[in-house]
Design an enzyme around this catalytic site. Structure first.
Site, PDB file in Angstrom:
ATOM      1  N   HIS A 134      -7.309  -6.887  -0.332  1.00 40.03           N
ATOM      2  CA  HIS A 134      -7.425  -6.144   0.942  1.00 40.03           C
ATOM      3  C   HIS A 134      -7.955  -6.459   1.881  1.00 40.03           C
ATOM      4  CE1 HIS A 134      -6.569  -2.067   0.971  1.00 40.03           C
ATOM      5  NE2 HIS A 134      -7.358  -2.120   1.236  1.00 40.03           N
ATOM      6  N   ASN A 155     -10.627  -0.538  -0.003  1.00 41.84           N
ATOM      7  CA  ASN A 155     -11.852   0.099   0.556  1.00 41.84           C
ATOM      8  C   ASN A 155     -11.534   1.757   0.615  1.00 41.84           C
ATOM      9  OD1 ASN A 155      -9.662  -0.697   2.404  1.00 41.84           O
ATOM     10  ND2 ASN A 155     -10.843   0.305   4.238  1.00 41.84           N
ATOM     11  N   HIS A 156     -10.727   2.359   0.104  1.00 38.55           N
ATOM     12  CA  HIS A 156     -10.752   3.920  -0.274  1.00 38.55           C
ATOM     13  C   HIS A 156     -10.480   3.406  -2.229  1.00 38.55           C
ATOM     14  CE1 HIS A 156     -10.282   4.896   4.059  1.00 38.55           C
ATOM     15  NE2 HIS A 156      -9.380   4.003   3.984  1.00 38.55           N
ATOM     16  N   GLU A 211      -4.352   2.320  -2.711  1.00 39.73           N
ATOM     17  CA  GLU A 211      -5.795   3.215  -2.837  1.00 39.73           C
ATOM     18  C   GLU A 211      -5.823   4.471  -1.514  1.00 39.73           C
ATOM     19  OE1 GLU A 211      -8.531   0.898  -0.055  1.00 39.73           O
ATOM     20  OE2 GLU A 211      -6.940   0.766   1.508  1.00 39.73           O
ATOM     21  N   ASN A 212      -4.013   4.126  -1.181  1.00 42.49           N
ATOM     22  CA  ASN A 212      -3.929   5.095   0.011  1.00 42.49           C
ATOM     23  C   ASN A 212      -2.848   5.992  -0.624  1.00 42.49           C
ATOM     24  OD1 ASN A 212      -3.118   2.277   1.860  1.00 42.49           O
ATOM     25  ND2 ASN A 212      -5.070   3.722   3.012  1.00 42.49           N
ATOM     26  N   ASP A 253       0.998  -0.730  -0.366  1.00 41.28           N
ATOM     27  CA  ASP A 253      -0.646   0.037  -0.139  1.00 41.28           C
ATOM     28  C   ASP A 253       0.517   1.424   0.463  1.00 41.28           C
ATOM     29  OD1 ASP A 253      -1.874  -2.609   0.958  1.00 41.28           O
ATOM     30  OD2 ASP A 253      -3.214  -1.160   1.442  1.00 41.28           O
ATOM     31  N   HIS A 256      -3.726  -4.275   2.924  1.00 42.89           N
ATOM     32  CA  HIS A 256      -4.666  -3.380   3.854  1.00 42.89           C
ATOM     33  C   HIS A 256      -4.007  -3.073   5.226  1.00 42.89           C
ATOM     34  CE1 HIS A 256      -8.935  -1.519   5.340  1.00 42.89           C
ATOM     35  NE2 HIS A 256      -8.361  -2.295   6.045  1.00 42.89           N
TER      36      HIS A 256
HETATM   37 FE   FE2 Z   1      -7.266  -0.205   3.170  1.00 49.94          FE
END
Ligand code: FE2
Length: 270
Positions: free
Chosen positions: A152, A67-68, A39-40, A8, A177
């Site tokens: 994730h 999730n992001h 995603e981050n 990530d 994640h």
């Molecule tokens: Fe995440």
């Protein structure tokens, strides 16, 4: 095929680490294809069109989400329609984008990449990642034997269960994640490489990427606290998976954990 998976990529520090180190790491290790979780990348939450392009420029061939994936408000997510950026496949299908892709290397070899999200301690209403995974593998197998899955998820048991469930059907299951690299990399009996979590590429003077003060305050007060991304320290986390081209089975999986403090400054646009 030698695959580098980058854990990530977190905020400004994560981007600066990739800018300074990714191309030399790819050359040093003889990497054929590079996949990373993005995603981050925008301040710790979400991704934008600009940053997607930037990650591609730094050397990532396929960028996965979680999730992001859609956490940056009021942004144009049309880039999610491009072939080499993924969001979890088990989101409701009406969401933009897709959960799997095939990337073709310059020499014509192909790798399929699948992105899934866990449900335990996360979004319990998502479609079943186990069913989504086997369906996606069936589809990609028509074109290539080399398949990498970014799962994730929060729970180590859910990640291991998925890896064991599809052992032998894919080349690798890489957990993402938690932002904490696990030391359990291995090849399962039927040839699927697995690690519970690849870790984080970002500021290590932090609590999973964020400034510690805010996170501690939230635990002490039990009220909403806006977390701020840390700008201190740095590490590049990931794994290198060597896959046999003919069988699609993993030959080796090796962790990458480098301490890198990038030069000062900002990687500007979020
Ligand atoms: Fe995440």
């Amino acid at each position: 095929m030698k695959i580098l998976f980058v854990g990530d990529i977190f905020g400004n520090v994560g981007r600066r680490i990739l800018a300074s180190r990714l191309s030399s790491l790819i050359a040093e290790k003889g990497i054929d294809v590079c996949v990373g979780n993005g995603e981050n990348v925008s301040g710790g939450r979400g991704m934008t069109k600009n940053l997607f392009r930037k990650l591609r420029k730094y050397g990532l061939n396929v960028i996965t989400g979680g999730n992001h994936s859609f956490s940056v408000s009021d942004k144009d997510y049309s880039f999610m329609g491009e072939p080499h950026v993924l969001r979890p496949m088990n989101y409701p299908p009406k969401n933009l984008g897709h959960g799997s892709t095939i990337f073709t290397l310059k020499d014509g070899r192909e790798i399929g990449v699948i992105n899934l999200m866990g449900r335990t301690f996360m979004h319990e209403s998502l479609d079943c990642p186990f069913r989504a995974c086997t369906e996606a593998i069936d589809e990609l197998k028509e074109k290539t034997k080399i398949i990498l899955i970014d799962f994730h998820a929060e729970a180590s048991s859910e990640k291991a269960a998925l890896a064991w469930h599809i052992d032998g059907l894919a080349s690798a299951v890489i957990g993402t994640h938690t932002h904490v690299q696990t030391a359990d990399e291995r090849i399962l009996p039927k040839g699927t490489a697995f690690i519970t979590d690849a870790g984080m590429t970002g500021p290590d003077i932090s609590i999973i990427g964020m400034k510690p003060e805010g996170v501690i305050k939230k635990y002490l007060l039990q009220t909403y606290v806006r977390f701020e991304p840390s700008e201190e320290g740095g590490m590049l986390n990931g794994v290198i998976i060597d896959v046999d081209d003919d069988s699609g089975k993993a030959v080796s999986i090796t962790r990458v954990f480098e301490k890198i403090t990038p030069a000062g400054g900002s990687d500007d646009d979020e």
